[in-house]
Design a protein around this motif. Structure first.
Motif, PDB file in Angstrom:
ATOM      1  N   SER A  80      14.032  10.011   6.439  1.00 20.11           N
ATOM      2  CA  SER A  80      12.998  11.020   6.204  1.00 20.11           C
ATOM      3  C   SER A  80      11.840  10.454   5.396  1.00 20.11           C
ATOM      4  O   SER A  80      11.984   9.466   4.665  1.00 20.11           O
ATOM      5  CB  SER A  80      13.595  12.224   5.471  1.00 20.11           C
ATOM      6  OG  SER A  80      13.944  11.873   4.141  1.00 20.11           O
ATOM      7  N   GLU A  81      10.693  11.103   5.519  1.00 21.83           N
ATOM      8  CA  GLU A  81       9.523  10.667   4.750  1.00 21.83           C
ATOM      9  C   GLU A  81       9.742  10.871   3.265  1.00 21.83           C
ATOM     10  O   GLU A  81       9.296  10.058   2.438  1.00 21.83           O
ATOM     11  CB  GLU A  81       8.279  11.420   5.212  1.00 21.83           C
ATOM     12  CG  GLU A  81       6.994  10.948   4.550  1.00 21.83           C
ATOM     13  CD  GLU A  81       5.748  11.544   5.173  1.00 21.83           C
ATOM     14  OE1 GLU A  81       4.840  11.914   4.409  1.00 21.83           O
ATOM     15  OE2 GLU A  81       5.692  11.633   6.422  1.00 21.83           O
ATOM     16  N   ARG A  82      10.448  11.916   2.898  1.00 21.58           N
ATOM     17  CA  ARG A  82      10.726  12.155   1.483  1.00 21.58           C
ATOM     18  C   ARG A  82      11.564  11.022   0.895  1.00 21.58           C
ATOM     19  O   ARG A  82      11.326  10.577  -0.233  1.00 21.58           O
ATOM     20  CB  ARG A  82      11.453  13.494   1.319  1.00 21.58           C
ATOM     21  CG  ARG A  82      11.694  13.897  -0.130  1.00 21.58           C
ATOM     22  CD  ARG A  82      12.233  15.305  -0.206  1.00 21.58           C
ATOM     23  NE  ARG A  82      12.634  15.655  -1.560  1.00 21.58           N
ATOM     24  CZ  ARG A  82      13.203  16.816  -1.885  1.00 21.58           C
ATOM     25  NH1 ARG A  82      13.407  17.728  -0.946  1.00 21.58           N
ATOM     26  NH2 ARG A  82      13.550  17.059  -3.136  1.00 21.58           N
ATOM     27  N   MET A  83      12.544  10.529   1.673  1.00 20.72           N
ATOM     28  CA  MET A  83      13.349   9.402   1.217  1.00 20.72           C
ATOM     29  C   MET A  83      12.480   8.152   1.067  1.00 20.72           C
ATOM     30  O   MET A  83      12.611   7.395   0.102  1.00 20.72           O
ATOM     31  CB  MET A  83      14.486   9.128   2.199  1.00 20.72           C
ATOM     32  CG  MET A  83      15.424   8.002   1.770  1.00 20.72           C
ATOM     33  SD  MET A  83      16.425   8.460   0.350  1.00 20.72           S
ATOM     34  CE  MET A  83      17.613   9.554   1.165  1.00 20.72           C
ATOM     35  N   LEU A  84      11.603   7.942   2.031  1.00 16.63           N
ATOM     36  CA  LEU A  84      10.714   6.780   2.016  1.00 16.63           C
ATOM     37  C   LEU A  84       9.844   6.778   0.765  1.00 16.63           C
ATOM     38  O   LEU A  84       9.714   5.754   0.072  1.00 16.63           O
ATOM     39  CB  LEU A  84       9.856   6.789   3.275  1.00 16.63           C
ATOM     40  CG  LEU A  84       8.918   5.610   3.499  1.00 16.63           C
ATOM     41  CD1 LEU A  84       9.711   4.362   3.863  1.00 16.63           C
ATOM     42  CD2 LEU A  84       7.916   5.945   4.629  1.00 16.63           C
ATOM     43  N   VAL A  85       9.270   7.924   0.455  1.00 21.15           N
ATOM     44  CA  VAL A  85       8.399   8.050  -0.712  1.00 21.15           C
ATOM     45  C   VAL A  85       9.187   7.810  -1.994  1.00 21.15           C
ATOM     46  O   VAL A  85       8.738   7.095  -2.906  1.00 21.15           O
ATOM     47  CB  VAL A  85       7.721   9.435  -0.723  1.00 21.15           C
ATOM     48  CG1 VAL A  85       7.060   9.707  -2.074  1.00 21.15           C
ATOM     49  CG2 VAL A  85       6.698   9.537   0.397  1.00 21.15           C
ATOM     50  N   SER A  86      10.376   8.394  -2.088  1.00 20.68           N
ATOM     51  CA  SER A  86      11.158   8.232  -3.310  1.00 20.68           C
ATOM     52  C   SER A  86      11.639   6.793  -3.468  1.00 20.68           C
ATOM     53  O   SER A  86      11.725   6.284  -4.589  1.00 20.68           O
ATOM     54  CB  SER A  86      12.348   9.201  -3.320  1.00 20.68           C
ATOM     55  OG  SER A  86      13.269   8.910  -2.280  1.00 20.68           O
ATOM     56  N   ALA A  87      11.949   6.126  -2.356  1.00 19.93           N
ATOM     57  CA  ALA A  87      12.379   4.721  -2.425  1.00 19.93           C
ATOM     58  C   ALA A  87      11.252   3.830  -2.927  1.00 19.93           C
ATOM     59  O   ALA A  87      11.475   2.916  -3.732  1.00 19.93           O
ATOM     60  CB  ALA A  87      12.859   4.249  -1.051  1.00 19.93           C
ATOM     61  N   ALA A  88      10.032   4.084  -2.461  1.00 20.18           N
ATOM     62  CA  ALA A  88       8.880   3.301  -2.920  1.00 20.18           C
ATOM     63  C   ALA A  88       8.612   3.543  -4.402  1.00 20.18           C
ATOM     64  O   ALA A  88       8.314   2.611  -5.155  1.00 20.18           O
ATOM     65  CB  ALA A  88       7.649   3.644  -2.088  1.00 20.18           C
ATOM     66  N   GLY A  89       8.730   4.800  -4.823  1.00 20.00           N
ATOM     67  CA  GLY A  89       8.525   5.115  -6.236  1.00 20.00           C
ATOM     68  C   GLY A  89       9.575   4.494  -7.129  1.00 20.00           C
ATOM     69  O   GLY A  89       9.276   4.033  -8.236  1.00 20.00           O
ATOM     70  N   LEU A  90      10.820   4.461  -6.637  1.00 16.35           N
ATOM     71  CA  LEU A  90      11.906   3.862  -7.408  1.00 16.35           C
ATOM     72  C   LEU A  90      11.700   2.356  -7.557  1.00 16.35           C
ATOM     73  O   LEU A  90      11.949   1.794  -8.627  1.00 16.35           O
ATOM     74  CB  LEU A  90      13.245   4.156  -6.732  1.00 16.35           C
ATOM     75  CG  LEU A  90      14.502   3.656  -7.440  1.00 16.35           C
ATOM     76  CD1 LEU A  90      14.651   4.311  -8.811  1.00 16.35           C
ATOM     77  CD2 LEU A  90      15.741   3.926  -6.583  1.00 16.35           C
ATOM     78  N   LEU A  91      11.224   1.705  -6.497  1.00 14.99           N
ATOM     79  CA  LEU A  91      10.952   0.274  -6.582  1.00 14.99           C
ATOM     80  C   LEU A  91       9.864  -0.003  -7.606  1.00 14.99           C
ATOM     81  O   LEU A  91       9.960  -0.957  -8.395  1.00 14.99           O
ATOM     82  CB  LEU A  91      10.545  -0.276  -5.217  1.00 14.99           C
ATOM     83  CG  LEU A  91      10.238  -1.781  -5.187  1.00 14.99           C
ATOM     84  CD1 LEU A  91      11.492  -2.603  -5.492  1.00 14.99           C
ATOM     85  CD2 LEU A  91       9.647  -2.192  -3.834  1.00 14.99           C
ATOM     86  N   ARG A  92       8.822   0.809  -7.618  1.00 15.04           N
ATOM     87  CA  ARG A  92       7.743   0.611  -8.585  1.00 15.04           C
ATOM     88  C   ARG A  92       8.255   0.774 -10.019  1.00 15.04           C
ATOM     89  O   ARG A  92       7.914  -0.025 -10.914  1.00 15.04           O
ATOM     90  CB  ARG A  92       6.605   1.606  -8.318  1.00 15.04           C
ATOM     91  CG  ARG A  92       5.398   1.407  -9.229  1.00 15.04           C
ATOM     92  CD  ARG A  92       4.703   0.103  -8.912  1.00 15.04           C
ATOM     93  NE  ARG A  92       3.741  -0.287  -9.918  1.00 15.04           N
ATOM     94  CZ  ARG A  92       2.574  -0.879  -9.659  1.00 15.04           C
ATOM     95  NH1 ARG A  92       2.218  -1.120  -8.406  1.00 15.04           N
ATOM     96  NH2 ARG A  92       1.764  -1.223 -10.617  1.00 15.04           N
ATOM     97  N   ALA A  93       9.090   1.792 -10.234  1.00 19.38           N
ATOM     98  CA  ALA A  93       9.645   2.018 -11.568  1.00 19.38           C
ATOM     99  C   ALA A  93      10.530   0.847 -11.990  1.00 19.38           C
ATOM    100  O   ALA A  93      10.507   0.415 -13.150  1.00 19.38           O
ATOM    101  CB  ALA A  93      10.444   3.317 -11.593  1.00 19.38           C
TER     102      ALA A  93
END
Length: 257
Positions: free
Chosen positions: A77-90
């Motif tokens: 899902s797009e929501r998973m994609l967005v959260s995965a990118a945010g987690l990598l940045r953090a």
């Protein structure tokens, strides 16, 4: 104890709130790095507890569902994609400072890459991300952590999460148009600069070639795990994906830039 699937089959166990895994010569460095992450307030990675005399490491269990198949409605899902990118940045933000502050000799499984900006995860793929519902909440398996640039880690993450892999492969859930859209979403959420986006296609190819070279060297040295991976066709897949990315370099750049 409960046998956990994935990774080194038959060698990773859950024991209550802990996980018991094989250790390597890089594990002491990885444990110091994991403690650094926690000191920075990043709690989405395992807490290291012990390296036993039997050659095993014990870390905390990161709760969540791990799903490699991006065809799964939640994982893809797009929501998973967005959260995965945010987690990598953090994670990258928390990673800063370890290389400068760690006073002990550092050993890594994968060779460090210049410039040594941060410690990268090295394998930020869906199978190493714990999820809760439609969101990424944790990162596991830090064996491949090593110093490199943010872009080095971002490149492999985009490759895995878009994924930028030939749709002719039956395991690939998305066609090129969806791959490009997902790559742009990941980069935008991560906060990739224009220059990082411009360099991304070639950096993905460099990252995959480095992985191929490492796998072949380890297999030639007698490492059975990597010999099995080579025999199963992993190297051929990565080389094919390098060709795929270079073939579609212009569409990728247009989508990202």
């Amino acid at each position: 104890m409960e046998l956990l699937e994935g990774g080194r089959t038959g060698r990773i166990w859950r024991d209550g709130d802990t996980v018991v895994r094989p250790s390597g010569e890089w594990t002491p460095t990885a444990h110091r790095f994991l403690r650094h992450l926690r000191s920075k307030g990043f709690l989405a990675a395992p807490e290291p507890f012990q390296i036993t005399s039997e050659g095993e490491e014990i870390v905390s269990y990161v709760a969540g569902r791990v799903c490699e198949d991006l065809g799964d409605p939640l994982a893809g899902s797009e929501r998973m994609l967005v959260s995965a990118a945010g987690l990598l940045r953090a994670f990258h933000t928390a990673s800063q400072g370890f290389l400068e502050s760690d006073s002990e000799a550092q050993t890594w499984m994968l060779p460090p890459q210049e410039p040594r900006e941060i410690v990268c995860h090295g394998d930020y793929a869906p199978y190493n991300v714990a999820t809760a519902g439609p969101e990424a909440v944790g990162i596991i398996d830090f064996d491949t952590a090593h110093p490199a640039s943010r872009l080095w880690d971002l490149a492999y993450a985009v490759y895995r999460w878009a994924p930028l892999s030939d749709p002719a492969n039956p395991s690939v859930a998305f066609g090129l148009d969806d791959q490009l859209r997902r790559a742009e979403i990941f980069c935008a959420t991560y906060g990739a600069t224009v220059e990082e986006r411009r360099r991304l296609p070639e950096m993905i190819c460099r990252r995959l070639q480095a992985l191929v070279d490492f796998m072949l060297a380890r297999a030639a040295a007698g490492d059975q795990t990597f010999a099995d991976d080579v025999a199963e066709g992993d190297v051929r897949l990565y080389l094919s994906d390098i060709d795929y990315i270079r073939q579609h370099r212009d569409p990728v750049l247009k989508a990202l830039c």
